[in-house]
Motif scaffolding. Structure first.
Motif, short mmCIF file in Angstrom:
data_model
loop_
_atom_site.label_atom_id
_atom_site.label_comp_id
_atom_site.label_asym_id
_atom_site.label_seq_id
_atom_site.Cartn_x
_atom_site.Cartn_y
_atom_site.Cartn_z
N ALA A 110 0.84 -1.19 0.00
CA ALA A 110 0.00 0.00 0.00
C ALA A 110 0.88 1.24 0.00
CB ALA A 110 -0.91 0.01 1.22
N VAL B 46 6.13 4.84 2.61
CA VAL B 46 6.62 3.78 3.49
C VAL B 46 8.14 3.65 3.45
CG1 VAL B 46 6.36 1.88 1.83
CG2 VAL B 46 6.10 1.44 4.28
N ARG C 152 8.29 3.03 12.73
CA ARG C 152 6.88 2.72 13.03
C ARG C 152 6.49 3.13 14.45
NH1 ARG C 152 8.68 -1.02 9.37
NH2 ARG C 152 7.18 -1.73 7.80
N ALA D 283 -0.77 4.56 9.08
CA ALA D 283 -1.14 3.19 8.80
C ALA D 283 -2.59 3.11 8.34
CB ALA D 283 -0.93 2.31 10.02
N GLU E 241 -5.47 0.14 8.22
CA GLU E 241 -5.81 -1.20 8.67
C GLU E 241 -4.59 -1.93 9.20
OE1 GLU E 241 -7.88 -3.00 5.40
OE2 GLU E 241 -9.47 -1.50 5.44
N GLY E 242 -3.78 -1.23 9.98
CA GLY E 242 -2.61 -1.82 10.60
C GLY E 242 -1.39 -1.95 9.70
N ARG E 243 -1.51 -1.52 8.45
CA ARG E 243 -0.38 -1.62 7.52
C ARG E 243 0.25 -0.24 7.31
NH1 ARG E 243 -0.40 -4.47 1.61
NH2 ARG E 243 1.81 -4.18 1.25
N LEU E 244 1.54 -0.14 7.59
CA LEU E 244 2.26 1.11 7.45
C LEU E 244 2.24 1.60 6.01
CD1 LEU E 244 4.15 3.09 9.11
CD2 LEU E 244 6.01 1.90 7.95
N VAL E 245 1.92 2.89 5.81
CA VAL E 245 1.94 3.48 4.47
C VAL E 245 2.84 4.71 4.39
CG1 VAL E 245 -0.32 2.57 3.79
CG2 VAL E 245 -0.16 4.83 4.87
#
Length: 140
Positions: free
Chosen positions: A1, A33, A65, A103, A105-109
């Motif tokens: 992402a 990211v 993060r 982030a 949905e918990g995913r680093l962007v």
């Protein structure tokens, strides 16, 4: 992402709106990211170096993060780690509050960094940017 330019602009405009509300000037940078700049702004009246400080905060938040406020606390609790981070990325990282990871949905962007406001206010401005970004995301 990945974070789009439109999303970066929403983050920046939200952060700037907060700074305007408190009648202060600052710089704000959004990175992807990998820590590459997606977009950046420096408000009228903000010191030139603030853009560099904001980028260092955004880069650190994305890379580690964590908020730069949390990373700055390492100075007291883990000085070996604190100085290790600074030495690994000389001139690239700024470990002072005002940088937040981004982030979905918990995913680093990516990360956002704000510099030039009083202590603690940088982070509030960054949170305002994130709120604006979340609002934009509901329409996407």
């Amino acid at each position: 992402a990945s974070i789009s330019l439109a999303e970066a602009r929403a983050l920046i405009e939200g952060a700037i709106a907060y700074a305007r509300d408190v009648k202060l000037s600052m710089a704000v940078v959004v990175v992807d990211v990998a820590g590459n700049v997606v977009s950046a702004d420096r408000m009228d009246g903000a010191a030139l170096q603030n853009i560099r400080f904001a980028e260092g905060k955004a880069f650190a938040a994305a890379l580690y993060r964590q908020t730069t406020d949390e990373l700055a606390a390492l100075y007291k609790t883990r000085p070996d780690r604190y100085f290790g981070i600074l030495n690994m990325y000389p001139g690239k990282i700024y470990l002072v509050g005002g940088g937040l990871p981004l982030a979905i949905e918990g995913r680093l962007v990516g990360g956002i960094g704000v510099a030039g406001l009083p202590e603690g206010i940088d982070e509030k401005s960054a949170h305002a940017g994130i709120a604006a970004w979340m609002t934009l995301r509901t329409t996407m």
